[in-house]
Design an enzyme around this catalytic site. Sequence first.
Site, mmCIF file in Angstrom:
data_model
loop_
_atom_site.group_PDB
_atom_site.id
_atom_site.type_symbol
_atom_site.label_atom_id
_atom_site.label_comp_id
_atom_site.label_asym_id
_atom_site.label_seq_id
_atom_site.Cartn_x
_atom_site.Cartn_y
_atom_site.Cartn_z
ATOM 1 C CG ASP A 153 -2.136 -0.894 1.032
ATOM 2 O OD1 ASP A 153 -2.342 -1.390 -0.101
ATOM 3 O OD2 ASP A 153 -2.874 -1.111 2.009
ATOM 4 C CE LYS A 188 -3.170 -4.644 -2.900
ATOM 5 N NZ LYS A 188 -3.490 -5.177 -1.556
ATOM 6 N NE ARG A 192 -4.275 0.333 -5.489
ATOM 7 C CZ ARG A 192 -4.563 0.164 -4.200
ATOM 8 N NH1 ARG A 192 -3.645 -0.342 -3.388
ATOM 9 N NH2 ARG A 192 -5.758 0.484 -3.728
#
Length: 285
Positions: A153, A188, A192
């Site tokens: 993240d 995700k 990404r």
Amino acid sequence: ELVAPVSSQELSALLIALAAFPGHNRVRVRGALPSAPYVALTRACVEPFGASIEVAAEDGGDVYEVHGPLLAPAQPLAVEPDASAAAVALAAVAIGGGAGRVDGLTEHSAQGDRRFVEHARAFGCAAGFDAAGAWIEGAPTRGARLDLAGEPDLAPVAASLAAAVALRARERELGTSLLTGLATLRGKESDRIACLARGLARLGLSVGHGPDFLRIAPGDAAASSDARVLDPLGDHRMAFAFALCSLAAPRVYVADPGCVSKSWPSFWRDLAKCGARVETHALEA
């Protein structure tokens, strides 16, 4: 039994669900566990509610022993700041060349994303922890090589710091960053890796990418002179990343700004409070 999990969230969900039941339950995991620090965070979070989760290697895999049930704590709980959101705020300050801090997030946090402080130092920022929380000072000055397998993240924020360095670098070698361990990013809210690669390329940067990495380097400065709209594809973390990039590059706009409401509804107002100029424009069809 959980075989070849594609995300730590699969295991965390099972552990929390089982912790709700009294007695003893087991989950066996076969295969590599992605983003393991997030499972460590899950284990820490159930403890104040009276449950416990222990892990041991057994028969070629890991076995998680879950002891429940979850019970309401007798005293109020103090919840520390979210480390992934704190990373965005600290990165915004750093890209602007300022100084800032997030109190309540310490080096002893169970959140793996606390490693943002370490990663920021790799980019040349002054950053650390003190008794009150995390702090950062100064702009990123050099590229970095980071393995983000444990805290994926943080990849969008790290990519934004890498972009800021590459946009300002005078020497290609010093301005090049390599982010690895990104295999889970393709599953995700968006792909990404592809989204970041496309957005950073629109800034005029040289971007290479593969199934689990991003390479970000200085590119053609002339290509970055026009206004650019970066599309986060409805992904809150992509919107955060592109907002951070706009602090280092002129005339950058982020489409679908409302997608930040998933995790940080007041993000744009808070970014403005930090000194950024935030304007809303209607996109031409």
